[in-house]
Scaffold this active site. Structure first.
Site, PDB file in Angstrom:
ATOM      1  N   SER A   1      51.113  25.923  25.186  1.00 17.49           N
ATOM      2  CA  SER A   1      51.651  27.105  25.722  1.00 17.49           C
ATOM      3  C   SER A   1      51.680  28.156  25.175  1.00 17.49           C
ATOM      4  CB  SER A   1      53.041  27.106  27.098  1.00 17.49           C
ATOM      5  OG  SER A   1      53.946  27.304  26.553  1.00 17.49           O
TER       6      SER A   1
ATOM      7  N   ASN B   1      64.737  25.930  28.293  1.00 15.73           N
ATOM      8  CA  ASN B   1      64.743  25.610  29.672  1.00 15.73           C
ATOM      9  C   ASN B   1      65.454  26.999  30.259  1.00 15.73           C
ATOM     10  OD1 ASN B   1      63.952  23.324  29.384  1.00 15.73           O
ATOM     11  ND2 ASN B   1      64.915  22.370  30.727  1.00 15.73           N
TER      12      ASN B   1
ATOM     13  N   HIS C   1      39.305  49.409  66.552  1.00 19.13           N
ATOM     14  CA  HIS C   1      38.437  48.272  66.446  1.00 19.13           C
ATOM     15  C   HIS C   1      36.931  48.148  66.265  1.00 19.13           C
ATOM     16  CE1 HIS C   1      40.293  46.524  69.897  1.00 19.13           C
ATOM     17  NE2 HIS C   1      40.991  47.931  69.951  1.00 19.13           N
TER      18      HIS C   1
ATOM     19  N   SER D   1      21.916  50.916  40.634  1.00 17.56           N
ATOM     20  CA  SER D   1      21.365  49.786  41.355  1.00 17.56           C
ATOM     21  C   SER D   1      20.055  49.519  40.607  1.00 17.56           C
ATOM     22  CB  SER D   1      20.488  49.365  42.559  1.00 17.56           C
ATOM     23  OG  SER D   1      19.657  49.406  42.684  1.00 17.56           O
TER      24      SER D   1
ATOM     25  N   LYS E   1      20.583  54.704  45.064  1.00 17.31           N
ATOM     26  CA  LYS E   1      21.814  54.069  45.513  1.00 17.31           C
ATOM     27  C   LYS E   1      22.416  54.428  44.344  1.00 17.31           C
ATOM     28  CE  LYS E   1      22.558  51.065  48.065  1.00 17.31           C
ATOM     29  NZ  LYS E   1      22.769  49.607  47.958  1.00 17.31           N
TER      30      LYS E   1
ATOM     31  N   ASN F   1      26.749  52.870  44.585  1.00 15.58           N
ATOM     32  CA  ASN F   1      27.540  51.674  45.122  1.00 15.58           C
ATOM     33  C   ASN F   1      29.061  52.090  45.047  1.00 15.58           C
ATOM     34  OD1 ASN F   1      25.219  50.940  46.066  1.00 15.58           O
ATOM     35  ND2 ASN F   1      24.798  49.971  44.719  1.00 15.58           N
TER      36      ASN F   1
ATOM     37  N   GLU G   1      34.599  47.859  45.809  1.00 15.21           N
ATOM     38  CA  GLU G   1      33.901  45.832  45.921  1.00 15.21           C
ATOM     39  C   GLU G   1      35.448  45.538  45.371  1.00 15.21           C
ATOM     40  OE1 GLU G   1      29.623  46.660  47.793  1.00 15.21           O
ATOM     41  OE2 GLU G   1      29.832  47.094  46.016  1.00 15.21           O
TER      42      GLU G   1
HETATM   43  N1  ARG Z   1      57.087  26.247  27.351  1.00 12.95           N
HETATM   44  C1  ARG Z   1      58.260  25.615  28.955  1.00 12.95           C
HETATM   45  C2  ARG Z   1      57.677  26.787  30.206  1.00 12.95           C
HETATM   46  O1  ARG Z   1      56.690  27.615  30.252  1.00 12.95           O
HETATM   47  C3  ARG Z   1      59.069  26.179  28.553  1.00 12.95           C
HETATM   48  C4  ARG Z   1      59.642  24.657  27.247  1.00 12.95           C
HETATM   49  C5  ARG Z   1      61.116  23.888  28.647  1.00 12.95           C
HETATM   50  N2  ARG Z   1      60.283  22.792  27.489  1.00 12.95           N
HETATM   51  C6  ARG Z   1      60.341  21.666  27.696  1.00 12.95           C
HETATM   52  N3  ARG Z   1      60.338  20.131  27.651  1.00 12.95           N
HETATM   53  N4  ARG Z   1      61.588  21.106  28.660  1.00 12.95           N
HETATM   54  O2  ARG Z   1      58.067  26.281  31.137  1.00 12.95           O
END
Ligand code: ARG
Length: 465
Positions: free
Chosen positions: A22, A110, A156, A277, A283, A285, A290
């Site tokens: 991540s 965590n 409306h 356009s 045009k 726009n 949008e």
């Molecule tokens: N990258 C994880 C998250 O964004 C946090 C790590 C927790 N990973 C774990 N294997 N307990 O939630």
């Protein structure tokens, strides 16, 4: 290098390693991860898990990392680490040796991730709050410039009653006030510190969570370790506040798209924020509006996305939760850019007062006043409504406005209608009458502008605590 290994006989599958990673998303949290790590090192010192010298060494290295990554955050992305926590911890070990290996005592990714994320949210709630204030300032400025610009109000999407253009601006000001209050709510609910909750059960190291929470500028520590590591209500709160706010911005965009169309021509968008356009040379726009209107749909999608991730998720931490960040970062980025683009649009708006007035005088928008006139002559409203309906029908048939009908025509429908009816039908007189609190009279609009200015000053002074 991964943060585990001892228990495994085989190396990680490379495709899974990529899938699990991540870092490309959570590298954004580098500053927050360093801040929480420094605070954690202080707690470890306080709990006598590390020495004074060790804490100083850790803190100094973390500060160095902060400077390096501040200059070049993309540097983090070149690494093979799984996430930002691994990146920071492994750089620490790499640069200061075995002492760095002590930082994770009693801590889990965590409780770390949710602490980092809450700190990030607090910063970004303030950022969005400021962007909304700036948008409100622009709305109030245009409202002030147009506190006597008469335009047609709609229900409306049919011309209904005359209103003041400034009154329309202030309607969006009010929506933004509520959006700000939702941000304040989210902030106050998330202002508790989860660090020290460990993986799920708390920690066994006599960590002073009160001081830790204070050091990280939270109001107090979270109360239940299971809830602490599982809770992402604050992400959902923010994405749902964003959804309501984007709903407001999409209505703002839609109104202005209609106002700028050839069918109404009440406003003209500045060249700087309009597009042409590729085929039709004439045009101009309103792409900017949008896109705002469309981004609202994107945020709704993200809201459903986060809600579904968390539905039925068992306690406590599950890796599903890792997907929250892409949603949150995307939401904040999109929301903020839409507020900024709305500000830019309103700042550069050109109002065609003649067209606005003309529309307000068309389509019998003064018919309600004729009904009210009859009420002043003692006729019950339901009856006067019916009589007026008949007069409107007559006027339509004769291609006339109400004010151009002869008194003898009016008399055919009710003998009590006199010459003073013409005054009742004048647009300026009508506006003046809508003077009860919150109405569209010039007087009320001016009062609302004054009030809005005071509220903006108050918002600017607001301390998020
Ligand atoms: N990258 C994880 C998250 O964004 C946090 C790590 C927790 N990973 C774990 N294997 N307990 O939630």
């Amino acid at each position: 290098m991964s943060l585990w290994g001892g228990r495994f006989k085989k190396n990680i599958n490379q495709d899974f390693e990529k899938f699990n990673k991540s870092l490309h998303i959570d590298y954004i949290l580098i500053k927050e991860d360093i801040i929480t790590s420094i605070a954690w090192s202080k707690s470890l010192l306080q709990a006598k898990i590390i020495s004074h010298q060790e804490q100083i060494k850790i803190e100094a290295e973390l500060n160095k990392l902060l400077i390096i990554t501040n200059k070049n955050p993309k540097k983090i992305l070149c690494s093979k680490e799984e996430d930002i926590h691994s990146w920071v911890e492994n750089r620490l070990v790499e640069n200061i040796g075995p002492v760095g290996k002590k930082i994770h005592t009693g801590r889990s990714r965590n409780d770390q991730i949710t602490t980092d994320l809450k700190i990030w949210c607090k910063k970004n709630i303030k950022k969005i709050y400021c962007s909304i204030i700036q948008f409100q300032e622009k709305l109030v400025k245009i409202a002030e410039k147009n506190s006597n610009t008469i335009m047609s109000g709609y229900t409306h999407l049919q011309r209904a009653q005359p209103i003041i253009f400034g009154h329309w601006c202030l309607a969006y000001y009010e929506m933004m006030q509520r959006d700000k209050s939702r941000l304040q709510d989210s902030f106050s609910r998330l202002n508790t510190c989860p660090l020290g909750s460990g993986a799920l059960a708390g920690n066994s190291w006599n960590i002073d969570r009160m001081t830790l929470s204070k050091n990280l500028n939270f109001l107090q520590p979270t109360k239940n370790s299971l809830d602490s590591v599982s809770d992402r209500d604050y992400v959902i709160d923010i994405v749902s506040a964003a959804s309501i706010s984007m709903l407001h911005l999409s209505r703002f965009a839609e109104d202005l798209i209609f106002f700028s169309s050839g069918e109404s021509k009440f406003i003209e968008l500045d060249d700087e924020i309009s597009s042409g356009s590729s085929l039709m040379p004439q045009k101009k726009n309103p792409d900017i509006l949008e896109i705002i209107r469309s981004k609202c749909g994107k945020i709704y999608g993200l809201l459903i996305n986060i809600l579904v991730i968390f539905k039925g998720l068992p306690l406590s931490y599950n890796k599903d939760m890792q997907e929250d960040k892409e949603i949150l970062f995307n939401t904040i980025h999109t929301w903020n850019s839409c507020i900024k683009m709305s500000s830019l649009t309103i700042k550069k708006i050109k109002i065609n007062k003649k067209k606005c007035l003309l529309a307000s005088k068309s389509d019998y928008s003064n018919a309600t006043e004729l009904a009210n006139y009859l009420v002043t002559k003692g006729i019950p409203f339901r009856e006067s409504h019916n009589i007026t309906g008949n007069i409107v029908l007559y006027a339509i048939k004769n291609r006339s406005s109400l004010e151009n009908l002869k008194i003898s025509d009016f008399k055919k429908y009710h003998s009590l209608i006199e010459n003073d009816v013409y005054d009742f039908l004048k647009i300026e007189k009508i506006i003046e009458k809508y003077n009860s609190y919150g109405g569209t009279s010039i007087n009320q609009v001016k009062k609302s502008i004054k009030q809005a200015k005071k509220e903006i000053l108050k918002s600017k002074k607001l301390k998020f605590t």
